[in-house]
Design an enzyme around this catalytic site. Structure first.
Site, PDB file in Angstrom:
ATOM      1  N   HIS A  52      -4.007   4.706   6.746  1.00  0.00           N
ATOM      2  CA  HIS A  52      -2.890   4.182   5.948  1.00  0.00           C
ATOM      3  C   HIS A  52      -1.549   4.443   6.626  1.00  0.00           C
ATOM      4  O   HIS A  52      -1.368   5.431   7.337  1.00  0.00           O
ATOM      5  CB  HIS A  52      -2.885   4.822   4.558  1.00  0.00           C
ATOM      6  N   ASP A  80       0.835  -1.212   0.000  1.00  0.00           N
ATOM      7  CA  ASP A  80       0.000   0.000   0.000  1.00  0.00           C
ATOM      8  C   ASP A  80       0.868   1.260   0.000  1.00  0.00           C
ATOM      9  O   ASP A  80       1.709   1.436   0.880  1.00  0.00           O
ATOM     10  CB  ASP A  80      -0.882  -0.046   1.265  1.00  0.00           C
TER      11      ASP A  80
HETATM   12 ZN   LIG Z   1      -8.171   1.443  -0.238  1.00  0.00          ZN
HETATM   13 ZN   LIG Z   2      -9.345   1.029   2.829  1.00  0.00          ZN
END
Ligand SMILES: [Zn+2]
Ligand SMILES: [Zn+2]
Length: 553
Positions: free
Chosen positions: A367, A194
């Site tokens: 995130h 990510d």
């Molecule tokens: Zn996402």
């Molecule tokens: Zn997500």
């Protein structure tokens, strides 16, 4: 057993934020990871939703062994109602909470009966052909988010999903550091990581820090508190509920997707509401203002959402009243800033106190920031790194970050949507490209709106349309009546009679000397369109769409 190469084919989410979809192939077996959707941007006029192009998979449907969903956000489940039927309903694998969010979505599309959803939990291992998929818990802004470790005969591929490392998450279950370290010790061939928050240094704060902000706001709010967030940001909803309990407020839900998701999460035990706390939106006014919390959708300023309606005094149950405090507990998705700001302006205009991310601590990201991205790489110590989930610049920055930790340059691959990335124990490289791109959903149509229709919509939105209707003699090809001119979105007709009269003359002039082409109507229409367009540009510096309508009698 002879071994083969692994092929990684991102169909969405690389070079963009949204519509994540990764295809993993080994031998004849195909696994799909996530099936997301994306908000349309400003130029996609009238488009409701953007989904990945899955046409690459259409002649391989019988090889698809399953769709693994990492978590229940729209950019990971949003296109399921379209990809499931297109791919003959392959089985879905998802954790309980994710499964619940998928069910809510499929029910809305009346697809729930046909879908096969297998519920998995972290630690589970699912055998897919020669591969085993291991489910690994990570933290994110929705409970039950996972990474996937795909053990193939040539090595392990770890897909991180969306993640951050939160030592004090709302559900009390931190990411599974032990498993990630074990995978690293066993050896990881490729990490698909990510990249969403790679631009931010340091660590992403724990979801816990929101509690302090909420505490301060709840302690000082003189009247109702209205909190807008994503319907899938259920960790946030839980925090609001905890805080409301401390301040003895009741909670009402507004917005269909919020109500559906929260109900589902309560049923599955992922959200705890103290008894009697949840009230119906109809009953809000039966309680004193200082005892009420309203949780609603609309943190992105979406035109039909609850908060936007409230801000526009257009909501059935909720009107802004003196003393209301409104909290936008989300960041605007890139592209939505204008709509969000408009909503904030309107809420202030109605007299509400408005708190949002740039002025108050009311949102944290789900995130990983730079230090957590480094932690992930150092736990897994992958041979190869392929950044995923991010715009192109974010993929590059994530690659540089991996390089700074000692991953050699030729062990890092920057892929884009549609690339076939071939992995062997000796190398990783882009070897081919498949059809991919945006598929637009507009109303009931999926994929029928293409670039041509969009370009027309852009022209119409920019300079409007001018229609010239005229009747022509079949024999001579000369005009008998008209042209009648209709303008929409180009000029206001009543104020532009002179211009339109000159335009009429131009059209008639185009017929001089046209006898030879009497019945070649596309030629005639071009003959009208071109000089007229030049003329209008000269007079107005606008280029409306010109639509000649020629009738012969
Ligand atoms: Zn996402
Ligand atoms: Zn997500």
């Amino acid at each position: 057993m002879t071994t083969e190469n692994v092929r990684l084919i991102p169909l969405g989410g690389l070079g963009e934020v949204g519509k994540n979809m990764m295809v993993v192939e080994y031998g004849d077996d195909i696994m799909i990871i996530d099936s997301g959707s994306m908000f349309p941007d400003d130029e996609m006029f009238g488009v409701d939703l953007v989904i990945p192009d899955t046409s690459y998979l259409h002649d391989k449907k019988h090889h698809i062994r399953g769709i693994f969903i990492t978590h229940g956000h729209e950019d990971h489940i949003g296109s399921l109602p379209y990809t499931l039927p297109a791919l003959d309903f392959p089985p879905i694998y998802a954790t309980r909470m994710t499964q619940g969010l998928i069910q809510v979505k499929l029910k809305e599309h009346k697809l729930l009966e046909k879908a096969v959803i297998n519920v998995v939990t972290s630690g589970d291992r699912i055998t897919i052909g020669d591969c085993v998929v291991e489910i690994v818990r990570v933290n994110h802004s929705v409970p039950d988010a996972t990474a996937l470790a795909i053990h193939t005969p040539i090595g392990t591929i770890v897909h991180t999903g969306d993640y951050k490392f939160d030592h004090t998450p709302t559900d009390g279950r931190p990411a599974d550091f032990g498993t990630l370290a074990r995978l690293g010790n066993e050896g990881v061939l490729v990490m698909l990581g990510d990249s969403t928050r790679v631009e931010t240094p340091g660590y992403t704060p724990s979801e816990r820090v929101i509690i302090d902000s909420f505490d301060k706001i709840f302690a000082n709010a003189p009247g109702r508190i209205i909190i807008a967030t994503f319907a899938s940001l259920l960790s946030r909803v839980q925090q609001v509920v905890h805080t409301a309990e401390r301040y003895e407020r009741v909670v009402a839900l507004v917005g269909r997707s919020m109500i559906n998701n929260v109900q589902m999460a309560i049923e599955l035990g992922y959200l705890n509401f103290p008894k009697g706390m949840l009230i119906r939106a109809e009953d809000i006014n039966k309680f004193p203002a200082e005892r009420v919390v309203i949780i609603c959708t609309g943190s992105q300023g979406e035109p039909t959402s609850a908060l936007t309606r409230i801000a526009n005094q257009d909501h059935r149950q909720v009107r802004i009243q003196h003393g209301d405090t409104v909290i936008l507990s989300a960041t605007p998705v890139p592209g939505n800033e204008k709509m969000v700001n408009r909503t904030i302006n309107n809420l202030f205009r109605q007299g509400a106190e408005v708190l949002y991310q740039s002025i108050a601590n009311v949102h944290v990201s789900g995130h990983a920031a730079q230090e957590e991205l480094k932690l992930m790489i150092n736990l897994l110590r992958p041979t190869y790194v392929m950044p995923i989930h991010g715009e192109y610049r974010q993929l590059i920055l994530h690659a540089k970050l991996a390089y700074s930790l000692g991953i050699p340059e030729d062990h890092i691959v920057i892929g884009e949507d549609g690339d076939i990335v071939t992995v062997s124990p000796e190398s990783i490289q882009v070897t081919d490209h498949v059809a991919c791109g945006n598929v637009f959903v507009d109303g009931l149509g999926v994929g029928d709106i293409g670039q041509i229709v969009l370009r027309d919509r852009q022209v119409l939105a920019q300079d409007g349309i001018l229609m010239a209707v005229l009747t022509v003699d079949k024999e001579t090809g000369q005009p008998l009546a008209g042209p009648d001119i209709v303008s929409r979105g180009f000029v206001y007709m009543r104020d532009s009679e002179e211009l339109l009269e000159s335009a009429r003359e131009r059209i008639l002039e185009s017929f001089i000397g046209l006898n030879g082409h009497a019945s070649d109507w596309s030629f005639v229409k071009d003959k009208i369109r071109h000089p007229l367009s030049e003329f209008l540009y000269e007079k107005t510096h606008r280029r409306p769409m010109i639509l000649p309508v020629v009738m012969e009698v």
